[in-house]
Design an enzyme around this catalytic site. Structure first.
Site, PDB file in Angstrom:
ATOM      1  CE  LYS A  48       8.267   4.841 -14.867  1.00  0.00           C
ATOM      2  NZ  LYS A  48       8.994   6.036 -14.367  1.00  0.00           N
ATOM      3  CG  ASP A 105       6.810  -3.921  -8.018  1.00  0.00           C
ATOM      4  OD1 ASP A 105       5.595  -4.094  -7.780  1.00  0.00           O
ATOM      5  OD2 ASP A 105       7.331  -2.795  -8.071  1.00  0.00           O
ATOM      6  CG  ASP A 108       3.004  -1.953   0.748  1.00  0.00           C
ATOM      7  OD1 ASP A 108       3.378  -2.563   1.752  1.00  0.00           O
ATOM      8  OD2 ASP A 108       2.996  -0.709   0.680  1.00  0.00           O
ATOM      9  CG  PHE A 158      10.266   1.646   0.901  1.00  0.00           C
ATOM     10  CD1 PHE A 158       8.922   1.712   0.588  1.00  0.00           C
ATOM     11  CD2 PHE A 158      11.194   2.056  -0.039  1.00  0.00           C
ATOM     12  CE1 PHE A 158       8.499   2.181  -0.648  1.00  0.00           C
ATOM     13  CE2 PHE A 158      10.776   2.536  -1.285  1.00  0.00           C
ATOM     14  CZ  PHE A 158       9.434   2.593  -1.587  1.00  0.00           C
TER      15      PHE A 158
HETATM   16  P1  IMP Z   1      -0.074  -1.469  -2.886  1.00  0.00           P
HETATM   17  O1  IMP Z   1      -1.185  -0.915  -3.712  1.00  0.00           O
HETATM   18  O2  IMP Z   1       0.047  -0.792  -1.556  1.00  0.00           O
HETATM   19  O3  IMP Z   1      -0.106  -2.973  -2.761  1.00  0.00           O
HETATM   20  O4  IMP Z   1       1.247  -1.010  -3.603  1.00  0.00           O
HETATM   21  C1  IMP Z   1       1.843  -1.719  -4.552  1.00  0.00           C
HETATM   22  C2  IMP Z   1       2.870  -0.870  -5.251  1.00  0.00           C
HETATM   23  O5  IMP Z   1       3.533   0.031  -4.356  1.00  0.00           O
HETATM   24  C3  IMP Z   1       3.957  -1.748  -5.803  1.00  0.00           C
HETATM   25  O6  IMP Z   1       3.635  -2.181  -7.079  1.00  0.00           O
HETATM   26  C4  IMP Z   1       5.164  -0.838  -5.741  1.00  0.00           C
HETATM   27  O7  IMP Z   1       5.237  -0.073  -6.926  1.00  0.00           O
HETATM   28  C5  IMP Z   1       4.917   0.073  -4.579  1.00  0.00           C
HETATM   29  N1  IMP Z   1       5.623  -0.410  -3.360  1.00  0.00           N
HETATM   30  C6  IMP Z   1       5.074  -0.982  -2.264  1.00  0.00           C
HETATM   31  N2  IMP Z   1       6.009  -1.314  -1.353  1.00  0.00           N
HETATM   32  C7  IMP Z   1       7.191  -0.945  -1.893  1.00  0.00           C
HETATM   33  C8  IMP Z   1       8.555  -1.059  -1.432  1.00  0.00           C
HETATM   34  O8  IMP Z   1       8.891  -1.567  -0.355  1.00  0.00           O
HETATM   35  N3  IMP Z   1       9.500  -0.565  -2.282  1.00  0.00           N
HETATM   36  C9  IMP Z   1       9.201  -0.001  -3.489  1.00  0.00           C
HETATM   37  N4  IMP Z   1       7.942   0.093  -3.963  1.00  0.00           N
HETATM   38  C10 IMP Z   1       6.945  -0.365  -3.166  1.00  0.00           C
HETATM   39 MG    MG Z   2       4.498  -1.646  -8.894  1.00  0.00          MG
END
Ligand code: IMP
Ligand code: MG
Length: 182
Positions: A48, A105, A108, A158
């Site tokens: 979302k 969005d 990470d 975060f």
């Molecule tokens: P990744 O797979 O670790 O790159 O995670 C990506 C997903 O984790 C993003 O699409 C977000 O939904 C969530 N996410 C990662 N960091 C944050 C943050 O600081 N705030 C809120 N959601 C996050």
């Molecule tokens: Mg996401």
């Protein structure tokens, strides 16, 4: 910028104001429109969190656009990626021959996107590029994820707002902030 705003019960420290985000999306949209001149962009919004950014970006693109939506989960209830990516809602349309731009969005660890890009490439699009509102490069585990368009690179904090949630809250904040817990 470090102002404070009271929202609901928690304190949110503003990291990026609505104006800063707006200005940056204008710039990125102009650059993308230039890069895709003569083509149609197939925007894939990652639900979302990507929904606010996708809409704002789409409104500013000057080339033809089609849109589809996908929902994946890589997180449990907490704030750490589980490493397990699950497709919750798949795309409605095939990607064959399309110029795909994935809109996220935040990148990470990169786990979600490295998995998704591989899945989507198997569907034979003409091209796949990646656009993100936020990037937290310090946290990257999947170093191979190449981000084509980044609005803001942020430190390892975060963040919430502009689509991003903490336990499903704060997605609707028009700015990006850090929840100050306790
Ligand atoms: P990744 O797979 O670790 O790159 O995670 C990506 C997903 O984790 C993003 O699409 C977000 O939904 C969530 N996410 C990662 N960091 C944050 C943050 O600081 N705030 C809120 N959601 C996050
Ligand atoms: Mg996401």
């Amino acid at each position: 910028m470090k102002t404070e705003e009271k929202t609901m019960a928690d304190k949110i420290r503003v990291l990026l104001t609505e104006e800063e985000v707006d200005t940056k999306i204008n710039e990125i949209a102009a650059k993308i429109s230039e890069d895709y001149a003569g083509k149609q962009i197939h925007l894939i919004c990652i639900l979302k969190g990507g929904v606010f950014f996708t809409c704002e970006l789409a409104k500013r693109l000057t080339v033809p656009v089609s849109m589809d939506f996908m929902s994946v989960s890589s997180y449990g209830a907490g704030t750490e990626s589980s490493g397990v990516v699950k497709i919750i809602k798949d795309l409605d349309e095939p990607l064959e021959g399309k110029d795909v731009l994935i809109v996220e969005d935040i990148i990470d660890s990169g786990r979600t996107l490295s998995y998704l890009i591989e899945v989507l490439k198997q569907r034979k699009p003409n091209s796949v590029h990646l656009c993100t509102l936020l990037d937290k490069p310090e946290r990257r585990v999947k170093k191979q994820v190449h981000v084509d368009y980044t609005c803001f690179t942020i430190p390892d904090e975060f963040v919430v707002g502009y689509g991003l949630d903490y336990d499903q809250k704060y997605r609707n904040l028009p700015y990006i902030g850090v929840v100050e817990l306790g």
